[in-house]
Design a protein around this motif. Structure first.
Motif, short mmCIF file in Angstrom:
data_model
loop_
_atom_site.label_atom_id
_atom_site.label_comp_id
_atom_site.label_asym_id
_atom_site.label_seq_id
_atom_site.Cartn_x
_atom_site.Cartn_y
_atom_site.Cartn_z
N TRP A 52 0.85 -1.18 0.00
CA TRP A 52 0.00 0.00 0.00
C TRP A 52 0.89 1.23 0.00
O TRP A 52 1.75 1.41 0.87
N ASN A 53 0.72 2.06 -1.04
CA ASN A 53 1.48 3.30 -1.14
C ASN A 53 2.99 3.02 -1.13
O ASN A 53 3.78 3.82 -0.60
N GLY A 54 3.40 1.87 -1.70
CA GLY A 54 4.80 1.49 -1.78
C GLY A 54 5.33 0.78 -0.55
O GLY A 54 6.52 0.42 -0.50
N PHE A 55 4.48 0.53 0.44
CA PHE A 55 4.89 -0.03 1.73
C PHE A 55 4.31 -1.42 1.90
O PHE A 55 3.15 -1.67 1.58
N ASP A 56 5.12 -2.37 2.41
CA ASP A 56 4.61 -3.70 2.73
C ASP A 56 3.84 -3.62 4.04
O ASP A 56 4.41 -3.37 5.11
N THR A 57 2.56 -3.83 3.97
CA THR A 57 1.66 -3.64 5.12
C THR A 57 1.71 -4.77 6.12
O THR A 57 1.20 -4.62 7.24
N GLY A 58 2.27 -5.94 5.73
CA GLY A 58 2.17 -7.10 6.58
C GLY A 58 0.84 -7.81 6.46
O GLY A 58 0.62 -8.87 7.06
N LEU A 59 -0.08 -7.24 5.67
CA LEU A 59 -1.38 -7.84 5.41
C LEU A 59 -1.32 -8.61 4.10
O LEU A 59 -0.45 -8.39 3.26
N GLN A 60 -2.29 -9.49 3.92
CA GLN A 60 -2.38 -10.20 2.64
C GLN A 60 -3.33 -9.47 1.69
O GLN A 60 -3.13 -9.49 0.48
N SER A 61 -4.36 -8.82 2.24
CA SER A 61 -5.27 -8.00 1.44
C SER A 61 -5.41 -6.64 2.10
O SER A 61 -6.37 -6.38 2.83
N ALA A 62 -4.44 -5.77 1.83
CA ALA A 62 -4.55 -4.40 2.33
C ALA A 62 -5.71 -3.67 1.65
O ALA A 62 -6.29 -2.75 2.23
N ARG A 63 -6.06 -4.08 0.44
CA ARG A 63 -7.20 -3.46 -0.27
C ARG A 63 -8.45 -3.50 0.60
O ARG A 63 -9.17 -2.50 0.72
N ALA A 64 -8.74 -4.66 1.16
CA ALA A 64 -9.97 -4.79 1.93
C ALA A 64 -9.99 -3.84 3.12
O ALA A 64 -11.03 -3.26 3.44
N LYS A 65 -8.85 -3.66 3.76
CA LYS A 65 -8.80 -2.76 4.92
C LYS A 65 -8.86 -1.29 4.49
O LYS A 65 -9.54 -0.48 5.13
N ILE A 66 -8.19 -0.94 3.40
CA ILE A 66 -8.26 0.43 2.89
C ILE A 66 -9.69 0.77 2.49
O ILE A 66 -10.23 1.83 2.81
N PHE A 67 -10.35 -0.16 1.80
CA PHE A 67 -11.70 0.09 1.31
C PHE A 67 -12.69 0.22 2.47
O PHE A 67 -13.65 0.98 2.39
N GLU A 68 -12.46 -0.52 3.55
CA GLU A 68 -13.36 -0.47 4.71
C GLU A 68 -13.38 0.90 5.37
O GLU A 68 -14.27 1.17 6.19
N ALA A 69 -12.42 1.76 5.06
CA ALA A 69 -12.43 3.11 5.64
C ALA A 69 -13.57 3.96 5.09
O ALA A 69 -13.95 4.96 5.70
#
Length: 360
Positions: free
Chosen positions: A173-190
């Motif tokens: 996300w934004n060039g950073f390894d989030t440690g998540l497998q689906s950062a999309r789902a967490k970003i979208f939940e905002a």
């Protein structure tokens, strides 16, 4: 888009529609503004007329398949749409890439679309929408009765984490390894009106909620109810919106197969008079979080208090129960998130970007 749909749109069973969001990229595989050229300034191929649109950012483009009457035609239709998009982009100097989040998509550096609908969303939602560079896969299955569609959508919530865990394809996300497998789902939940919905008693209750949100100016149209699964009152379908975007068409088709089989199974159970499952939303959210964090390595809560099962056991049960095999093939392979991390580590960012391209 019409503000609301209608219960009269629920007339057909088991038809399919597949919507995919992709990234428009430059010669180096980096997200770039290209939707003005591809959607508005250049005539798309005939197959894509009326089935090509852009999203919030000018680097994200969406396709829709024609209505698929026979599920056995899903592969042909999906590949035809993808090939038409890739050819259209290539002729205009762009490439097309797919993932839940593009690893080089930095939202502060990317242009928003000028479409009034998105400008209104940016003004109303502010920061969460300004950074929303997500791309997903949406699968529609026709249902011939509005109350049945609501019941099926309620029950489908239990299976959303399974699909998300198997689809996880957005570690960066934004060039950073989030440690998540689906950062999309967490970003979208905002965003508002996302994630796991509560259950609706029937279509009248869903329609009443939809109208309440419109009349209170909480949303501008029904399309802004962005839940992981919803009855689509415009198309007369149940729509599953949980999976990350995918470059591999076989991965997409595995989810299409699974969603179609689930809807058919659940409609049979509805018609047999099976009572609704009473599930706390917090438990559904916990399973979704486990899918976001751990992807294919997740263990999910079962319906028995305190018990969990590894995803492998759940997939084996589902494949046997519904007579599908696509999910098992996904679990047997390398996940999208794992693959992205491996390619970046072993070959670098340029190779990672190349690996996300549609190649037709």
């Amino acid at each position: 888009m019409d503000e609301t749909g209608s219960p009269e749109n629920f007339t057909r069973m088991s038809t399919l529609g597949i919507e995919e969001e992709f990234y428009v990229v430059d010669d180096y595989g980096r997200p770039t503004s290209g939707t003005d050229e591809l959607v508005y300034e250049a005539a798309p191929p005939e197959l894509l007329e009326g089935r090509l649109d852009h999203e919030l950012f000018k680097c994200v483009i969406e396709t829709q398949t024609p209505l698929i009457e026979d599920p056995s035609d899903a592969r042909e239709q999906l590949l035809a749409v993808r090939e038409a998009l890739a050819d259209h982009a290539d002729r205009n100097g762009f490439g097309i890439a797919a993932a839940g989040l593009h690893p080089l998509a930095k939202w502060r550096e990317l242009e928003h679309a000028a479409k009034p609908r998105y400008r209104a969303q940016l003004d109303r939602i502010q920061y969460p929408q300004h950074r929303n560079t997500t791309a997903g896969l949406h699968v529609h299955v026709g249902v011939d009765d509005p109350d049945k569609a609501v019941w099926v959508a309620n029950e489908l919530r239990w299976y959303v984490p399974v699909m998300l865990a198997l689809s996880a394809n957005s570690p960066y996300w934004n060039g950073f390894d989030t440690g998540l497998q689906s950062a999309r789902a967490k970003i979208f939940e905002a965003l508002p009106n996302t994630g796991m919905p509560t259950a609706f008693e029937d279509y009248e209750a869903f329609e009443r909620y939809e109208r309440w949100m419109l009349d209170s100016d909480s949303i501008d149209d029904r399309g802004e109810l962005w839940f992981d699964v919803r009855p689509h009152s415009g198309h007369g379908t149940v729509e599953v919106r949980a999976p990350d975007g995918q470059a591999d068409p076989d991965t997409v088709l595995a989810f299409v197969e699974y969603v179609h089989a689930l809807v058919e199974d659940l409609t049979d159970r509805y018609e047999d008079g099976e009572p609704s499952t009473r599930l706390r939303r917090e438990l559904l959210d916990e399973n979704k979080w486990r899918a976001i964090r751990h992807g294919q390595s997740a263990s999910l809560l079962t319906r028995n208090p305190g018990e969990t099962l590894p995803l492998e056991d759940i997939v084996a049960r589902e494949c046997d129960r519904l007579d599908v095999d696509g999910l098992w093939e996904l679990l047997d392979g390398e996940s999208g998130a794992t693959r992205q991390r491996r390619i970046r580590r072993e070959e670098g960012v340029a190779a990672l970007c190349e690996s996300l391209l549609l190649d037709y």
